[in-house]
Write a protein that holds these residues in place. Structure first.
Motif, PDB file in Angstrom:
ATOM      1  N   LYS A 185       0.804  -1.225   0.000  1.00 22.68           N
ATOM      2  CA  LYS A 185       0.000   0.000   0.000  1.00 22.68           C
ATOM      3  C   LYS A 185       0.837   1.275   0.000  1.00 22.68           C
ATOM      4  O   LYS A 185       0.292   2.370  -0.127  1.00 22.68           O
ATOM      5  N   GLY A 186       2.145   1.140   0.154  1.00 20.78           N
ATOM      6  CA  GLY A 186       3.000   2.322   0.154  1.00 20.78           C
ATOM      7  C   GLY A 186       3.536   2.634  -1.232  1.00 20.78           C
ATOM      8  O   GLY A 186       3.170   2.005  -2.228  1.00 20.78           O
ATOM      9  N   CYS A 187       4.433   3.615  -1.313  1.00 18.63           N
ATOM     10  CA  CYS A 187       4.962   4.045  -2.602  1.00 18.63           C
ATOM     11  C   CYS A 187       6.003   3.056  -3.124  1.00 18.63           C
ATOM     12  O   CYS A 187       6.535   2.231  -2.386  1.00 18.63           O
TER      13      CYS A 187
ATOM     14  N   LYS B 234       9.526   2.725  -5.646  1.00 21.43           N
ATOM     15  CA  LYS B 234      10.610   3.320  -6.423  1.00 21.43           C
ATOM     16  C   LYS B 234      11.321   2.194  -7.180  1.00 21.43           C
ATOM     17  O   LYS B 234      11.584   1.133  -6.616  1.00 21.43           O
TER      18      LYS B 234
ATOM     19  N   ASN C 161       8.529   2.908   4.622  1.00 21.38           N
ATOM     20  CA  ASN C 161       7.341   3.398   3.926  1.00 21.38           C
ATOM     21  C   ASN C 161       7.502   3.409   2.413  1.00 21.38           C
ATOM     22  O   ASN C 161       6.778   4.106   1.700  1.00 21.38           O
ATOM     23  N   CYS C 162       8.458   2.646   1.903  1.00 19.57           N
ATOM     24  CA  CYS C 162       8.682   2.600   0.460  1.00 19.57           C
ATOM     25  C   CYS C 162       9.234   1.227   0.096  1.00 19.57           C
ATOM     26  O   CYS C 162      10.052   0.663   0.831  1.00 19.57           O
TER      27      CYS C 162
ATOM     28  N   LYS D 195       2.906   8.672 -16.245  1.00 19.83           N
ATOM     29  CA  LYS D 195       3.683   7.906 -15.277  1.00 19.83           C
ATOM     30  C   LYS D 195       4.979   7.348 -15.847  1.00 19.83           C
ATOM     31  O   LYS D 195       5.947   7.170 -15.120  1.00 19.83           O
TER      32      LYS D 195
ATOM     33  N   ARG E 288      11.369  11.332  -6.337  1.00 21.97           N
ATOM     34  CA  ARG E 288       9.916  11.260  -6.167  1.00 21.97           C
ATOM     35  C   ARG E 288       9.399   9.967  -6.803  1.00 21.97           C
ATOM     36  O   ARG E 288       9.671   9.701  -7.971  1.00 21.97           O
TER      37      ARG E 288
ATOM     38  N   TYR F 134       4.882   5.774  -8.452  1.00 25.72           N
ATOM     39  CA  TYR F 134       3.715   4.972  -8.080  1.00 25.72           C
ATOM     40  C   TYR F 134       3.485   5.052  -6.579  1.00 25.72           C
ATOM     41  O   TYR F 134       4.423   4.985  -5.793  1.00 25.72           O
ATOM     42  N   GLN F 135       2.221   5.174  -6.208  1.00 28.06           N
ATOM     43  CA  GLN F 135       1.854   5.296  -4.807  1.00 28.06           C
ATOM     44  C   GLN F 135       1.393   3.987  -4.184  1.00 28.06           C
ATOM     45  O   GLN F 135       1.091   3.938  -2.992  1.00 28.06           O
ATOM     46  N   ASP F 136       1.327   2.937  -4.972  1.00 26.54           N
ATOM     47  CA  ASP F 136       0.991   1.613  -4.433  1.00 26.54           C
ATOM     48  C   ASP F 136       1.514   0.553  -5.386  1.00 26.54           C
ATOM     49  O   ASP F 136       1.806   0.822  -6.562  1.00 26.54           O
TER      50      ASP F 136
END
Length: 288
Positions: free
Chosen positions: A64-66, A68, A112-113, A179, A256, A259-261
């Protein structure tokens, strides 16, 4: 939760192959294996739904987190896998000759990533055609937050220019997308004497600016939005090498995420692979 975390860390020890380049095409894999010959996929959307990444599917779909994405490219035997392993603690195969076939993936959880690592086989090898190199470079640029382009020599020689020409040829296949193709192109120059670091950095920035100034239609502006950095790295047996790894890690930390999930990322990754495999160069927006 603790058992799930332990299983996730265990799975991450074993990278999975997600695609191969052969016969002038990109071949998707199913759970690291060849697709069954009886499988019929009339279009790229149907093909993307057939692609699976084993346990990584479950982990990424439920994250559910971002996200990279770090990828490594360059000429054969330039230390691509070695750099990713030092940078992220991954376990890609390392050897003096050709050891990476196609594209391999693993993941590393962070704060968190979730970091997705993609290890690409070397460009410009005798085993691959120019067309296959182009398809691999397009896949790399499409989904990466940062592409680490590895170099063991200190000049933009003819071999490197030939590799860049493959990127340039892939530029015509790129379509605008909110994206995709939003990453940083980072040239990692290896085994540089400490006294030459500043001079070599200035020299490479000047040459990259020269490439970009020739025309706005170049692969750096089209595939990487003109975002370029130079990472000059001393020999690995020196402490300064590990300082350069820390600096590179800081650069990645500040990027940055696109994608957020995990679910949106894995769906896009499969669709990009499917479209390149089917040579479907239409925009992805209508297919998401």
């Amino acid at each position: 939760f603790l058992m799930g975390s332990w299983v996730c860390q265990l799975v991450c020890l074993v990278p999975i192959q997600i695609a191969r380049a052969e016969n002038n095409a990109l071949r998707p894999l199913v759970d690291g294996l060849e697709m069954p010959g009886c499988l019929s996929c009339p279009d790229s959307v149907t093909l993307s739904s057939a692609i699976r990444f084993g346990f990584y599917d479950t982990i990424l779909s439920n994250w559910k987190g971002c996200i990279k994405v770090l990828s490594s490219m360059g000429k054969q035997s330039s230390g691509k896998s070695y750099l990713l392993n030092h940078l992220a603690g991954s376990f890609f195969d390392v050897a003096g000759g050709r050891c990476t076939d196609g594209v391999w993936m693993t993941i590393r959880p962070g704060n968190n990533c979730l970091y997705v690592l993609l290890d690409f086989e070397g460009l410009g090898s005798f085993e691959r055609t120019i067309q296959e190199d182009i398809l691999l470079s397009v896949l790399n640029a499409a989904v990466s937050n940062i592409t680490l382009f590895n170099k063991r020599d200190f000049h933009l020689d003819k071999e490197t220019e030939a590799v860049f020409d493959r990127f340039q040829s892939g530029m015509s296949l790129v379509k605008e997308d909110g994206k995709l193709f939003k990453g940083l192109f980072c040239i990692a120059i290896k085994d540089v004497d400490i006294s030459d670091v500043e001079e070599l950095t200035r020299e490479f920035y000047a040459k990259i600016n020269q490439i970009c100034s020739k025309s706005q239609e170049n692969f750096l502006t089209k595939m990487y939005s003109g975002e370029v950095e130079i990472a000059v790295m001393p020999p690995y047996h020196l402490p300064e090498y590990y300082y350069s790894i820390e600096e590179l890690a800081s650069t990645i930390h500040e990027l940055r995420p696109c994608y957020q999930d995990g679910r949106s990322f894995i769906n896009d990754l499969k669709l990009v692979i499917a479209q390149i495999s089917a040579k479907d160069w239409s925009p992805m927006v209508s297919k998401r």
